[in-house]
Structure formats: structure tokens, C-alpha cells
Design an enzyme around this catalytic site. Structure first.
Site, PDB file in Angstrom:
ATOM      1  N   ASN A 108      -0.868  -3.379  16.502  1.00  0.00           N
ATOM      2  CA  ASN A 108      -1.047  -3.909  15.144  1.00  0.00           C
ATOM      3  C   ASN A 108      -0.056  -3.223  14.205  1.00  0.00           C
ATOM      4  O   ASN A 108      -0.048  -2.008  14.076  1.00  0.00           O
ATOM      5  CB  ASN A 108      -2.487  -3.625  14.687  1.00  0.00           C
ATOM      6  CG  ASN A 108      -2.700  -3.988  13.229  1.00  0.00           C
ATOM      7  OD1 ASN A 108      -2.074  -4.915  12.723  1.00  0.00           O
ATOM      8  ND2 ASN A 108      -3.573  -3.246  12.559  1.00  0.00           N
TER       9      ASN A 108
ATOM     10  N   TYR B 104      41.414  21.757 -20.881  1.00  0.00           N
ATOM     11  CA  TYR B 104      40.218  22.454 -21.381  1.00  0.00           C
ATOM     12  C   TYR B 104      40.630  23.785 -21.989  1.00  0.00           C
ATOM     13  O   TYR B 104      41.287  24.602 -21.324  1.00  0.00           O
ATOM     14  CB  TYR B 104      39.268  22.676 -20.197  1.00  0.00           C
ATOM     15  CG  TYR B 104      37.928  23.264 -20.553  1.00  0.00           C
ATOM     16  CD1 TYR B 104      37.162  22.741 -21.594  1.00  0.00           C
ATOM     17  CD2 TYR B 104      37.407  24.342 -19.838  1.00  0.00           C
ATOM     18  CE1 TYR B 104      35.928  23.279 -21.914  1.00  0.00           C
ATOM     19  CE2 TYR B 104      36.167  24.881 -20.139  1.00  0.00           C
ATOM     20  CZ  TYR B 104      35.427  24.342 -21.181  1.00  0.00           C
ATOM     21  OH  TYR B 104      34.205  24.870 -21.490  1.00  0.00           O
TER      22      TYR B 104
ATOM     23  N   LEU C 189       0.843  -1.204   0.000  1.00  0.00           N
ATOM     24  CA  LEU C 189       0.000   0.000   0.000  1.00  0.00           C
ATOM     25  C   LEU C 189       0.874   1.249   0.000  1.00  0.00           C
ATOM     26  O   LEU C 189       1.674   1.461   0.917  1.00  0.00           O
ATOM     27  CB  LEU C 189      -0.915   0.022   1.228  1.00  0.00           C
ATOM     28  CG  LEU C 189      -1.787  -1.220   1.457  1.00  0.00           C
ATOM     29  CD1 LEU C 189      -2.811  -0.943   2.564  1.00  0.00           C
ATOM     30  CD2 LEU C 189      -2.499  -1.649   0.182  1.00  0.00           C
TER      31      LEU C 189
ATOM     32  N   ASN D 221       6.355   9.081   8.120  1.00  0.00           N
ATOM     33  CA  ASN D 221       5.319  10.057   7.802  1.00  0.00           C
ATOM     34  C   ASN D 221       5.864  11.466   7.694  1.00  0.00           C
ATOM     35  O   ASN D 221       5.247  12.333   7.092  1.00  0.00           O
ATOM     36  CB  ASN D 221       4.213  10.035   8.864  1.00  0.00           C
ATOM     37  CG  ASN D 221       3.437   8.735   8.821  1.00  0.00           C
ATOM     38  OD1 ASN D 221       3.036   8.292   7.751  1.00  0.00           O
ATOM     39  ND2 ASN D 221       3.266   8.107   9.966  1.00  0.00           N
TER      40      ASN D 221
ATOM     41  N   ARG E  49       2.935  15.148   5.061  1.00  0.00           N
ATOM     42  CA  ARG E  49       3.757  15.620   6.182  1.00  0.00           C
ATOM     43  C   ARG E  49       5.252  15.636   5.876  1.00  0.00           C
ATOM     44  O   ARG E  49       6.034  16.202   6.623  1.00  0.00           O
ATOM     45  CB  ARG E  49       3.471  14.767   7.426  1.00  0.00           C
ATOM     46  CG  ARG E  49       2.172  15.187   8.109  1.00  0.00           C
ATOM     47  CD  ARG E  49       1.873  14.305   9.285  1.00  0.00           C
ATOM     48  NE  ARG E  49       1.325  13.015   8.862  1.00  0.00           N
ATOM     49  CZ  ARG E  49       1.235  11.946   9.659  1.00  0.00           C
ATOM     50  NH1 ARG E  49       1.685  12.013  10.892  1.00  0.00           N
ATOM     51  NH2 ARG E  49       0.711  10.824   9.218  1.00  0.00           N
TER      52      ARG E  49
ATOM     53  N   TYR F 101      46.729  18.183 -10.708  1.00  0.00           N
ATOM     54  CA  TYR F 101      45.474  17.840 -11.383  1.00  0.00           C
ATOM     55  C   TYR F 101      45.771  17.124 -12.684  1.00  0.00           C
ATOM     56  O   TYR F 101      46.493  17.644 -13.541  1.00  0.00           O
ATOM     57  CB  TYR F 101      44.647  19.100 -11.686  1.00  0.00           C
ATOM     58  CG  TYR F 101      43.489  18.785 -12.614  1.00  0.00           C
ATOM     59  CD1 TYR F 101      42.477  17.919 -12.208  1.00  0.00           C
ATOM     60  CD2 TYR F 101      43.429  19.315 -13.908  1.00  0.00           C
ATOM     61  CE1 TYR F 101      41.436  17.581 -13.054  1.00  0.00           C
ATOM     62  CE2 TYR F 101      42.382  18.984 -14.764  1.00  0.00           C
ATOM     63  CZ  TYR F 101      41.389  18.113 -14.335  1.00  0.00           C
ATOM     64  OH  TYR F 101      40.362  17.770 -15.171  1.00  0.00           O
TER      65      TYR F 101
END
Ligand code: UD1
Ligand code: MG
Length: 457
Positions: free
Chosen positions: A171, A388, A9, A229, A16, A367
Site C-alpha cells: 500500500n 572598495y 498529509l 524519514n 528522524r 577582478y
């Protein structure tokens, strides 16, 4: 043949959580909640998995994809109503047993679900339900039993008398039904005011008043049924599952020096005798070998690490380290970085989309991007591949046994030959050949160096 359908389910709105993301897509330990539920359903060998969703669940459907049947609960009229939406799919499939649980309880163990299914199957009970003994009732429905201990009813907190409120058996909202009985009886559930919702726990009343037997599997680990919740619950669930994941690794031979500050996602693999130090985050898609030292203060995601590696105060993303490689403190391996066997990358190094062959050393502040570096190369402090040009990325190739002087700038596309030597502060704009000594800005080839045959006695 016995067929088990599992109905999850998940039609709740999750209001909330105050989120743009559907509740069951929120990740817990690197895995969306719905995947925890589906994984548990698969682990117990469900023959069919049905996910009951509400409106606005397109993202859930897309995420879960094949292998799960979706049914829509257009109006959220209660847990029994949600199960009714699955009736046609489950009947068409021809299941004998129907397991029902919620999609927002990711800590539910597959073993617990399996025990519940077994209990229902092995008995002649019309269903078995899961209960828990807990000091804090958490707003759950209470399990009411008669003097002989037979279950009589589930009473929701809002409707409970002080006497019932004092009951500590709760439960969990997890049930395994005999399919025929369920479909005959679920229709008889009446809506409960004031919201007029159809309550699934009302099946207990129906069965008890018809003299049917109800089985209960009672657990005592409340953490297992932590629902989500709001974001406080989400954090709590994450803590519970991190703890469980850490325990599993420790029992499998991994040392974790401070489990409370070690955050390992589900499905991360770690070999024996590896030690994980505090404040380490191991995220999805990570595989670590044996005898490694990982952390402290380390983040590793989607990376593959061999045996005997050290990662100290560093970050790895989509990277690979072969056996005996070590990095840190303060190193960063980005996507496509691959350190070969025994490679050493020291402090403040960054490597992206590059391979460093075995034995290469890169000690300090460097690098390397889009580079292929041969074996046993020494990358001097502060070396940078300028990969680059503002528009495109370009590759760099450095041959084996090359020596790159400190502070060199290698302007890509670039080629540096085997055993070549670059003077400190070189700016490489042209290829440097094998065995050449080069330096300057721009770097010029000065002379060819004599080869030293290292294998000679
Ligand atoms: C339910 C039980 C309660 C039990 C508790 C355990 C009922 C009436 N009560 O209460 O006895 O102790 O679970 O957590 O069942 N959902 C749908 N469609 C709906 C309604 C709910 O898909 O129309 C889903 C929700 O997404 C949620 C789950 O069912 O994941 C539980 O629903 P919720 O209404 O929150 O029930 P609880 O109040 O938790
Ligand atoms: Mg509710």
C-alpha cells in the site's frame, strides 16, 4: 461540475531527520519537499489543495503562502485522524472526490496521481488506492486480496502473519475517495493498539465488508514512492529525482556525458545540443541556451546563459552570459556580472556587478567589480578594480577599445576613456581621457595618441 480536493498529509514531526528545519521544507533537487507535493497537486488540476500540518509549522505556512488551505492536526493520532482534520474545509468547498497522499513522497508523479483520480471517477468505486509491487517491502502495509483478486484488507507490517508478510503488493498510502462515502465512513474507523492511532487503510476493511468495490492502480516503479524519514532517504530521493531530471533533459536533446555525476535542479532550462560534462551542478533559476559546453567541474546558480557559450570549471551565481561568451577554466561570475556577446574571460577571473560589452577580453587573473566596460577592451593580466575603500563601493567606467596594461590597479571611482592605453603596472587615481596614453604610480597622462581608423583600406 466535478470538484477535486487534494489533501496532503504533512503533520509528521520528522524527528528522524534530526533537523531544526521542518521535514517538508528540506529541499530535494533545489525545491522544498512540500513544493513537490503542491506542484503535483496543481499539475493534476486539483480544485482545492489542503495541507494538514502539525504544530510548529509556521515556517511551512509562510513558505507555501497563498493558494493552499492549511488545517492543523494538533495531536498526531494517525493517518485517518489527519484526514478527518481536513473534512470541514473539504466539505465547505464541496468536493466530489478527495485525493490523499503524503507530503514526504516528492518522487510521486503527477501522471500516477492523475491515473488514480481517473480510476475512481470513471468507476462507481467508493475509492481507488495506489499499490506497488516491490521486492523490498520497506515496512509498508500489505495489500491482501481474495481468491478472485478482490482487495480485502491492508495489513500493517506489525500486525501481519508470515503469510501476509510474504505478499509483495504494498500500500503506497495514496487514495482517491468519493467524498460522500469518505466522510460517512472515516468516522467509523477505530483506533489500533498499541499506539491507538486511527489508520486510514482501515477504509479498505469498511468498504470490503460492505460489499463496496475498491479499485487499485498498481505501479511497478518503487522509486516513485520513496518516502523521506531520515537523511539516508533524503539522499535516495534526491538521487531518484536527479536521475529523472537528467533523463528528461537528455530526451529533450541535451547531452549529459555522465548522468551519475551531473546534478540539475528542477525547473532548470537547457537548450538543444548543449553538452553537460561531469561534476556539474546546475541550480535553481538557471537558464542555458543551445549549443553550449558546460563543465566539467562547474557550479551555476540563478544564472542566464545564451547560445553557444562555454563554461569550463567555473562558478556562476546570479550572472548572465550573452551568446558566444566563454569563461574558464577557474572563473567566478558573481551577482550582477554580465558578459556581453563573445566576451572571453580566462583563468582566475572574477567579475561582480559589472557589464563587459561585446568583444571584450579578460584573459588572466583579473577582478572587475562595479565596472562598466565598453566594447573590444583588452583587460591585461592581473588588472584589479579597487572598488572598495573600506566603507563604500565605487564604480569604474572603461571606454570602448581601451587597452589596460597588465598589473594595473584602477582605484574607483575611476574613468578611463575610449581607446585609452594604460601602461603595465599603472595605479589609476585620476580620470584618463579618450585616446590618452597613461602610466606610472599614480598614473599620469603622457600624451594623446593618434587615432587609427581601422575601417580604412
Ligand atoms: C502508512 C500506511 C501504510 C503504507 C505506508 C506507505 C497507515 C496506518 N499506514 O504507513 O499502509 O504502506 O503509509 O508509506 O496509514 N501523518 C500525519 N498525521 C498523523 C500520522 C501521519 O500527517 O497523525 C503523515 C505523516 O507526516 C507521513 C504520512 O502521514 O507523511 C505517513 O504516516 P506514517 O505514520 O509514517 O505511516 P506509515 O507508517 O508510513
Ligand atoms: Mg508510521
Amino acid at each position: 461540475m466535478h470538484r477535486l480536493s487534494t489533501v496532503i498529509l504533512a503533520a509528521g514531526q520528522g524527528t528522524r531527520l534530526k533537523s531544526k528545519l521542518n521535514k517538508v521544507l528540506h529541499p530535494v533537487c533545489g525545491r522544498p519537499m512540500v513544493d513537490w507535493s503542491v506542484a503535483a497537486a496543481r499539475a493534476i488540476g486539483s480544485d482545492q489543495i489542503v495541507l494538514v500540518v502539525g504544530n510548529d509549522a509556521d515556517a511551512v505556512r509562510e513558505h507555501v503562502g497563498q493558494g493552499v488551505t492549511f488545517v492543523l492536526q494538533e495531536q498526531r493520532l494517525g493517518t485517518a485522524h489527519a484526514v478527518m482534520q481536513a473534512q470541514k474545509a473539504v466539505e465547505d468547498f464541496g468536493a466530489n472526490s478527495v485525493l490523499v497522499f503524503y507530503g514526504d513522497m516528492p518522487a510521486l508523479r503527477a501522471e500516477t496521481l492523475a491515473a488514480l483520480v481517473a480510476r475512481q471517477r470513471e468507476s462507481d468505486a467508493v475509492f481507488a488506492l495506489l499499490s506497488v509491487i516491490a521486492e523490498d517491502p520497506m515496512g509498508f502495509g500489505r495489500v491482501v486480496r481474495d481468491a478472485k483478486g478482490k482487495v480485502q484488507a491492508i495489513v500493517e507490517e506489525a500486525a501481519a502473519s508470515p503469510e501476509v508478510l510474504a505478499i509483495r503488493e504494498l500500500n503506497c498510502g495514496v487514495y482517491c475517495f468519493d467524498a460522500d462515502w469518505l466522510w460517512e465512513n472515516i468516522q467509523r474507523i477505530e483506533p489500533t493498539p498499541p499506539k491507538n492511532e486511527y489508520y486510514l487503510p482501515d477504509v479498505v476493511d469498511l468498504a470490503a465488508s460492505a460489499g463496496e468495490s475498491i479499485k487499485v492502480v498498481c505501479i511497478d516503479d518503487v522509486e516513485e514512492i520513496q518516502g523521506v524519514n531520515n537523511r539516508v532517504h533524503l539522499a535516495e530521493c534526491t538521487r531518484i529525482l536527479h536521475k529523472r531530471i537528467n533523463q528528461e533533459h537528455m530526451l529533450n536533446g541535451v547531452s549529459i556525458t555522465d548522468p551519475t555525476s551531473t546534478y540539475i535542479d528542477v525547473d532548470v532550462v537547457i537548450g538543444r545540443d548543449t553538452v553537460i560534462y561531469p561534476n556539474t551542478h546546475l541550480r535553481a533559476g538557471t537558464v542555458i541556451g543551445e549549443d553550449c559546453s558546460i563543465g566539467p567541474n562547474t557550479i551555476i546558480e540563478g544564472s542566464i546563459i545564451g547560445d553557444g557559450c562555454t563554461v569550463l570549471s567555473s562558478m556562476l551565481e546570479g550572472a548572465r552570459m550573452d551568446d558566444g561568451a566563454n569563461i574558464g577554466p577557474f572563473g567566478h561570475l558573481r551577482k550582477g556580472a554580465h558578459l556581453g556577446e563573445g566576451v572571453h574571460m580566462g583563468n582566475f577571473g572574477e567579475v561582480k556587478n559589472s557589464y563587459l560589452a561585446p568583444g571584450t577580453k579578460m584573459g588572466h587573473f583579473s577582478y572587475l567589480g562595479d565596472a562598466q566596460v565598453g566594447e573590444d577592451v583588452n583587460i591585461g593580466a592581473g588588472t584589479i578594480t579597487c572598488n572598495y575603500d573600506g566603507v563604500n563601493k565605487h564604480p569604474t567606467v572603461i571606454g570602448r577599445d581601451a587597452f589596460i596594461g597588465s598589473g594595473s590597479l584602477i582605484v574607483a571611482p575611476a574613468q578611463i576613456g575610449e581607446r585609452a592605453k594604460l601602461g603595465a603596472g599603472s595605479v589609476v587615481t585620476h580620470p584618463v581621457g579618450d585616446d590618452m596614453l597613461a602610466y606610472g604610480q599614480p598614473a599620469r597622462e603622457i600624451r594623446k595618441m593618434e587615432r587609427v581608423d581601422e575601417d580604412q583600406d
